[in-house]
Design a protein around this motif. Structure first.
Motif, PDB file in Angstrom:
ATOM      1  N   LEU A  86      -4.132  10.446 -12.778  1.00 29.90           N
ATOM      2  CA  LEU A  86      -3.958   9.563 -13.930  1.00 29.90           C
ATOM      3  C   LEU A  86      -4.861   9.985 -15.086  1.00 29.90           C
ATOM      4  CD1 LEU A  86      -3.744   6.047 -12.239  1.00 29.90           C
ATOM      5  CD2 LEU A  86      -1.889   7.417 -13.113  1.00 29.90           C
TER       6      LEU A  86
ATOM      7  N   ILE B 125      -7.989   5.693 -18.144  1.00 25.40           N
ATOM      8  CA  ILE B 125      -6.808   6.514 -17.890  1.00 25.40           C
ATOM      9  C   ILE B 125      -6.455   7.311 -19.137  1.00 25.40           C
ATOM     10  CG2 ILE B 125      -4.328   6.364 -17.472  1.00 25.40           C
ATOM     11  CD1 ILE B 125      -4.915   4.030 -15.612  1.00 25.40           C
TER      12      ILE B 125
ATOM     13  N   THR C 134       0.827  -1.186   0.000  1.00 29.70           N
ATOM     14  CA  THR C 134       0.000   0.000   0.000  1.00 29.70           C
ATOM     15  C   THR C 134       0.870   1.247   0.000  1.00 29.70           C
ATOM     16  OG1 THR C 134      -1.604  -1.223   1.255  1.00 29.70           O
ATOM     17  CG2 THR C 134      -1.872   1.145   1.195  1.00 29.70           C
TER      18      THR C 134
ATOM     19  N   PRO D 285      -7.320  -1.296  -5.122  1.00 31.83           N
ATOM     20  CA  PRO D 285      -6.978   0.094  -5.410  1.00 31.83           C
ATOM     21  C   PRO D 285      -7.717   0.693  -6.605  1.00 31.83           C
ATOM     22  CG  PRO D 285      -5.147  -1.395  -5.887  1.00 31.83           C
ATOM     23  CD  PRO D 285      -6.164  -2.172  -5.135  1.00 31.83           C
TER      24      PRO D 285
ATOM     25  N   GLN E 130      -0.086   2.349  -6.128  1.00 31.17           N
ATOM     26  CA  GLN E 130      -1.448   2.126  -6.588  1.00 31.17           C
ATOM     27  C   GLN E 130      -1.699   2.824  -7.923  1.00 31.17           C
ATOM     28  OE1 GLN E 130      -1.552   1.648  -2.657  1.00 31.17           O
ATOM     29  NE2 GLN E 130      -1.061  -0.085  -3.926  1.00 31.17           N
ATOM     30  N   ASN E 131      -1.073   3.987  -8.121  1.00 32.00           N
ATOM     31  CA  ASN E 131      -1.181   4.636  -9.424  1.00 32.00           C
ATOM     32  C   ASN E 131      -0.545   3.770 -10.502  1.00 32.00           C
ATOM     33  OD1 ASN E 131      -2.541   6.887  -8.589  1.00 32.00           O
ATOM     34  ND2 ASN E 131      -0.705   8.116  -8.280  1.00 32.00           N
TER      35      ASN E 131
ATOM     36  N   GLN F  24      -0.182   0.561 -10.425  1.00 31.39           N
ATOM     37  CA  GLN F  24      -1.025  -0.618 -10.640  1.00 31.39           C
ATOM     38  C   GLN F  24      -2.175  -0.283 -11.594  1.00 31.39           C
ATOM     39  OE1 GLN F  24      -1.831  -1.815  -6.443  1.00 31.39           O
ATOM     40  NE2 GLN F  24      -1.294  -3.858  -7.132  1.00 31.39           N
ATOM     41  N   ASP F  25      -2.795   0.888 -11.350  1.00 28.79           N
ATOM     42  CA  ASP F  25      -3.911   1.290 -12.205  1.00 28.79           C
ATOM     43  C   ASP F  25      -3.443   1.469 -13.656  1.00 28.79           C
ATOM     44  OD1 ASP F  25      -6.008   1.324 -10.421  1.00 28.79           O
ATOM     45  OD2 ASP F  25      -5.553   3.336  -9.702  1.00 28.79           O
TER      46      ASP F  25
END
Lengths: 568, 340, 322
Positions: free
Chosen positions: C97, C77, A401, C267, A406-407, A409-410
């Motif tokens: 993002l 994104i 975490t 997430p 996390q960015n 991962q996205d």
């Protein structure tokens, strides 16, 4: 561009330092903030970075690494080498000469006995010393005379600079710690909180996990240093708050490790109270591919072990395609800004060990698609997700975490989505993820996921031990209580053979070549490890603090004795 | 009432023991490892040695027994030694934190002042703001004042302190000029000792922002609660009777209604006191107060089990104690309650 | 950064309200239907309640039907549009993002509202049940209140870690990943926030039990179950309603802290609390990013609060008809 000017500025300030001050304590007070608060000031009892760095103000080793990764003597007169006779020809012993007339902060003399004691302290089997690996392979440490220490190794050591080198293994005072060896190490609270050292500052008061009040060491070897009479070392909060306190409100002079989104840092820098400095080390953010099957349907003694190869990721082309779909430049831009560089290497530095490989940098979505087609993964049912033999291309992607992770991962999920891979994300609290609790399914060692992302680096400048982590048999497995460093369960006899060769090679150029080869075997040849970003260290200091030379090879506070107040 | 109190105190002992066992079991079961914060560069076999040095390899019941002895036998001796200068506890092993390798109780004592100053003060300020607002809002139900009070209270409650805290810092520490009266420090200095008016002023300044943030949050809750209680009483028959008797409006509200309405409020205030000692984790972190809340969350993150166990157990003692106090207060203030 | 997830909360977030004064007349004994018609009638004339209801309904509609009108994908994104301020293409701006904040607010609202309301209901149910049982049956009082003490004392974070450890995989396997985690989080929040309600309800019941109307009802042979349902429960509705209001806010914020700690939703799952938390660092550059989720949470809490006020007034026979 900006980075360069910042670095140049720091270098210029550094060069001007001696002229700017002349008297110990003349510059008053300095405030340092670490958003992780130090718990203990004895680095041998805690491996935590915060503890190693805070204790480095007080305790010193024989030699340190400078910002370029060179070895520089601190308590020693010079760095022993084969050339100057300090290291024996057969690489089995190293002899350190200590500077004469050194005093501990309590006024007693510093001798070779203290160095010998420190080794005994850490190598005590009962003590649970965190830096034990620094003393690996040592047969004896003896005081030849009060100013000479000789370390003898059991086998030839191509890199004999483990012990007493760098912030991890400074010298403790024998008189203070004599009754604190072995099982009693933990009981010596007074000594662990107020170690007597040779460094520029001494502890006045230590509040664990909160704040250290320090003042200049009256017996410091350079009578003109340190320029500051007192220091407050505050801990706690988060990186944002620390950055704000230095860059925007000006309450503090130095903030450690400002790992913040680039645009946030930029906004803070507009505060005009301070500036950021960046330096690169060996920390690489990477994706690790699981070569074994983490499916929960498998029996616990087979799940995620070499007995069960991964149904999807065992295919080299698949791994390569996943790597090709990633745009590392954009990851740098969203996550690290000027404090990161896209990289394809596990060992990004020092230069002589770093492979020049740059193949992975350009993103190639079409190429990735073609590779997957070739590997037999096609979207046969038209739902946008590839499949093969009735099995969907579905990956579980876990990480610890952390906002930047996390960015990432996205973003990676989106790119993998473009090539027809379905990704399920999971984030796990760092205290669980990086812990070695064999009972938890969420540790990075257990790797109950298909891919995972974290960062790792190595101590000092020699990558041998780091590369040796990927040896066959070193993987976490039930029989080793899931301990082990070969996270991917990578196994290649050729790799192991090359590792053995590296351990025997003393010649630096040859070592560099082997290390580069090993690095490529893990990355470019097999895509077992997919490096993403070579992460620099960003710290901030106020406009009036001079002498800062950011160091990623050693403690950031390695030259705190040289810090001074810039007069306006 | 005395009987009841004594009985409850006796029951408290097994209750607390049971709570200690449950907490211990929970912590044992929870995933996590004190080595999580040690860098990955430290090899696993070294970490294993470090775990052994912490006593992690021992059987669970022995670990628990050790903690019990240390907490209930050795620590009181240390306290006695401290007060009377005796030497009962010399050489005895105290509850040691895994992070700092030092006695847990020493750190707890060290953290007490800032937590009591900041969190305690914010609780008091919160109560002082909340009571009048609650009373007036109820008395003038659905007036502008009531609507505004409700609105602010709800905002105060629904906007988390990690937001309000940072907002205050941006306004008063970043955008204010350093020399101005309205500039406040964003970092709490725990080494500050109040010795004269100047340092007292500094202490007030550094407390101002965290206390404001927390007091807003506390006041939001207590005022809702006071208002509800007042509303219930204002419609009761005895109020009508009092008015009919010709008692002045002020006396009706401030004496008859307020007294009755305060009964549940007082007990709830008492119930909230243990949480003052628990600290306010986010607010402490935002302003770097480093009090007990920060200590607990840090210990949880570092899997410092002796620290977590000791801290939560101390909270448990306070919770049980203040629950008892609340019950006793309730019985005293409201004679209709019968416990026996 | 975990205040809401951890047991010590500054104050027990509820109100005990009926405890104080005597209740003069017994509950009206008219047939239930006409009572509920009365309640509805009163409720409809409560301006605050109607306004609150309309706003709440609006939020629910916006969050659940909005995505059909505003059909941008909340997880799409766009690296070219990072950290944009409000534009026509992205009325609420974009995040770090380049994802559309409006779409994310709506998607986040679905999760937050669902979590907030379910967790609040669970906590209310548990709290009222324990509170009434403890207050009404003297024999159960001690044991139930000691259990309450235990739950108040438990450190929430390790408890959650244990719950995740034990139940994540079985729940994901049975209900699928998203529903599994939803159940886990709702249970975690519900199970750890019922205690204040229980304590306050119990206090009220203790006082109610001694009142004349309860004695009267008992004298005509009312069973315990009927006594609780007809006479006790309606009289403790006020503290329960206050708990409900505060409970929703608490659940929404607790959820955000959980995701932040890696214990919550994956997430890529936006929630209001998480959007707010992520945006705090960007407070100076993109203030709208903090303001929008903040307003969304506050509006929800406010509207539920007014709804609750109206409901309480409507259920109070003494106010009704005034």
């Amino acid at each position: 561009m900006k980075l360069k000017t910042v670095l140049l500025g720091a270098a210029a300030a550094f060069a001007m330092a001696p002229a700017a001050m002349a008297e110990r304590g003349a510059d008053g007070h300095v405030n340092v903030i670490y958003w992780q608060a130090p718990s203990i000031l004895n680095p041998y009892l805690s491996g935590g970075t915060k503890d190693i760095e805070s204790s480095s103000i007080i305790l010193e080793p024989l030699g340190r690494y400078d910002p370029d990764g060179n070895l520089v003597p601190f308590l020693a007169t010079e760095i022993p080498t084969v050339e100057n006779g300090g290291v024996s020809e057969d690489l089995t012993s190293i002899t350190w000469k200590i500077k004469p007339d050194l005093l501990w902060s309590d006024g007693t003399a510093f001798t070779a006995d203290d160095v010998v004691f420190t080794a005994a302290y850490c190598m005590d089997p009962e003590g649970g010393c965190a830096q034990l690996s620094k003393f690996n392979g040592i047969k004896t440490v003896e005081a030849v005379d009060p100013l000479t220490v000789k370390i003898t190794f059991e086998t030839p050591q191509p890199n004999p600079y483990g012990a007493f080198m760098g912030g991890q293994s400074p010298i403790l005072q024998k008189a203070q710690f004599e009754n604190c060896t072995g099982g009693r190490a933990a009981e010596c609270t007074e000594a662990n909180f107020n170690p007597i050292g040779t460094g520029p500052f001494v502890v006045d008061e230590f509040k664990p996990n909160d704040v250290i009040s320090l003042s200049a060491n009256p017996n410091y070897r350079d009578p003109a240093k340190p320029a500051f009479a007192t220091m407050t070392f505050k801990g706690g909060g988060d990186a944002t708050a620390a950055g704000r306190a230095v860059l925007e409100t000006g309450e503090f002079d130095y903030a450690w490790n400002l790992q913040l989104a680039p645009e946030v840092l930029e906004q803070m820098a507009k505060g005009g109270k301070g500036e950021t400095v960046t330096a690169y080390g060996t920390l690489v953010e990477r994706i690790e591919m699981n070569l074994t099957d983490p499916s929960p349907d498998l029996a616990p003694d087979i799940r995620a072990t070499v007995a069960a190869p991964h149904p999807i990721l065992s295919d080299l082309n698949v791994r390569k395609a996943l790597s090709m779909a990633i745009d590392r430049e954009i990851l740098v831009e969203i996550g690290y800004g000027s404090a990161g560089r896209a990289t394809c290497n596990l060992v990004p530095a020092p230069e002589m060990y770093a492979s020049p490989n740059q193949d992975c940098i350009p993103q190639d979505i079409e190429g990735a698609k073609a590779l997957l087609d070739e590997a037999g993964w096609t979207d046969s049912d038209g739902d946008g997700i590839r499949d093969k033999d009735g099995k969907k291309f579905h990956l579980l992607f876990q990480s610890s975490t952390n906002a930047v992770r996390q960015n990432f991962q996205d973003a990676i999920k989106a790119w993998w989505g473009e090539i027809g891979v379905e990704t399920e994300l999971r984030n796990v609290s760092g205290s669980v993820f990086f812990g070695g609790d064999a009972g938890s399914p969420d540790t990075f060692q257990k790797f109950y996921a298909d891919v995972e992302m974290y960062a790792n680096n190595f101590d000092g400048t020699d990558p041998q031990a780091y590369l040796a982590q990927y040896r066959c048999g070193n993987e976490p497995k039930p029989s080793s209580q899931w301990q082990g460093e070969n996270i991917n369960r990578f196994c290649d006899p050729a790799y192991d053979a090359l590792l053995d060769e590296l351990a025997k090679t003393g010649e630096l150029e040859k070592r560099g070549e082997i290390a580069k080869r090993l690095n490529e075997m893990l990355t470019k040849d097999t895509y077992t490890i997919v490096p993403l970003v070579d992460r620099g260290r960003v710290s901030g200091h106020s406009n009036t603090l001079g002498g800062v030379a950011l160091n990623t090879w050693d403690s950031e506070l390695w030259n705190v004795a040289d810090w001074y107040r810039i007069k306006e | 009432m005395l009987n009841f109190t004594i009985r409850r105190l006796i029951i408290a002992v097994p209750t607390l023991l049971f709570i200690a066992v449950v907490i211990f079991g929970l912590l044992q079961l929870a995933p996590g490892d004190p080595m999580a914060q040690v860098p990955l560069t430290v090899p696993p076999e070294v970490k294993e040695r470090m775990r052994e040095a912490l006593g992690l390899g021992q059987p669970i019941h022995i670990q628990f027994w050790k903690w019990l002895v240390q907490f209930f036998w050795v620590e009181p001796q240390v306290l006695i030694d401290h007060i009377f200068g005796s030497h009962f506890a010399d050489g005895k092993l105290r509850v040691l934190s895994w992070q700092t390798r030092s006695p847990v109780m020493d750190i707890v004592v060290q953290r007490m002042p800032q937590t009591l100053w900041v969190v305690g003060m914010s609780y008091i300020v919160g109560i002082l703001i909340a009571l009048p607002i609650g009373i007036y809002s109820a008395y003038r139900q659905y007036s502008i004042f009531d609507q505004l009070g409700t609105f602010i209270a709800m905002i105060g409650f629904s906007v988390p302190t990690f937001f309000t805290g940072v907002l205050l810092i941006v306004i008063f520490s970043v955008n204010m000029d350093h020399g101005s009266f309205w500039w406040f420090p964003s970092i709490y200095d725990t080494t500050l000792k109040v010795t004269d008016w100047a340092s007292f002023g500094q202490q007030i300044r550094q407390m101002a922002m965290p206390v404001t943030v927390l007091a807003l949050y506390n006041a939001a809750q207590i005022s809702r609660f006071m208002r509800a209680s007042m509303l219930d009483n204002l419609n009761q028959d005895y109020v009508r009777t009092a008015r009919a008797k010709g008692v002045g409006e002020r006396a009706v509200v401030m004496v008859h209604v307020l007294r009755n309405s305060l009964i549940p409020v007082v007990t709830v205030i008492a119930l909230g006191v243990p949480q003052v000692f628990g600290g306010a984790i986010i607010t402490e972190q935002v302003f770097k107060v480093n009090g007990l809340g920060q200590l607990l969350i840090g210990a949880i993150e570092a899997n410092d089990l002796p620290m977590v166990q000791t801290l939560t157990f101390i909270f448990a003692v306070l919770i049980v104690l203040f629950n008892l106090i609340a019950d006793v207060l309730y019985g005293i203030l409201d004679p209709r309650i019968r416990y026996d | 950064m975990t205040e809401p997830t951890h047991t010590p909360k500054p104050v027990a977030p509820t109100g005990a309200t009926l405890a104080g004064g005597p209740l003069p007349e017994p509950m009206p004994s008219a047939p239930p239907r006409s009572q509920w018609v009365d309640v509805w009638h009163q409720f409809r004339h409560h301006k605050g309640a109607m306004a609150g209801g309309i706003v709440f309904l609006f939020i629910v509609l916006a969050v659940f039907l909005g995505p059909y009108l505003w059909d941008l994908d909340p997880s799409k994104i766009d690296f070219r549009a990072r950290n944009n301020g409000p534009t026509w293409a992205h009325p609420f701006g974009t995040d770090q993002l380049g994802r559309d904040m409006m779409a994310r607010l709506m998607a986040g609202g679905q999760v937050s509202l669902a979590v907030g309301i379910t967790a609040m209901l669970l906590a209310l149910f548990l709290g009222s049940l324990v509170g009434i049982l403890a207050g009404y049956f003297r024999r159960l009082d001690n044991i139930l209140m000691r259990i309450t003490d235990l739950f108040l004392a438990l450190p929430l974070l390790p408890l959650l870690l244990v719950m995740v450890l034990l139940f994540r995989e079985p729940l994901s396997a049975t209900f699928g990943i998203e529903t599994g985690i939803f159940i886990l989080i709702v249970t975690a929040i519900g199970v750890t926030s019922w205690m204040p309600t229980a304590r306050i309800v119990r206090g009220d019941v203790l006082a109610l039990k001694e009142r004349e109307f309860v004695l009267a009802a008992r004298s005509i042979g009312t069973t315990n179950l009927m006594m609780i349902l007809r006479h006790i429960l309606p009289n403790v509705i006020s503290p329960i309603v206050v708990s409900a209001t505060l409970g929703i806010a608490n659940a929404i914020i607790t959820e955000s802290a959980l995701s932040f700690l890696g214990l919550g939703f994956p997430p890529d799952f936006p929630t209001w609390g998480r959007l707010l938390f992520d945006a705090v660092d960007y407070m100076q550059q993109n203030p709208e990013r903090v303001v929008m989720p903040g307003i969304a949470i506050s509006l929800t809490v406010l509207s539920v609060n007014y709804l609750g006020d109206g409901l309480r007034d409507a259920l109070d026979p003494r106010i009704r008809g005034r």
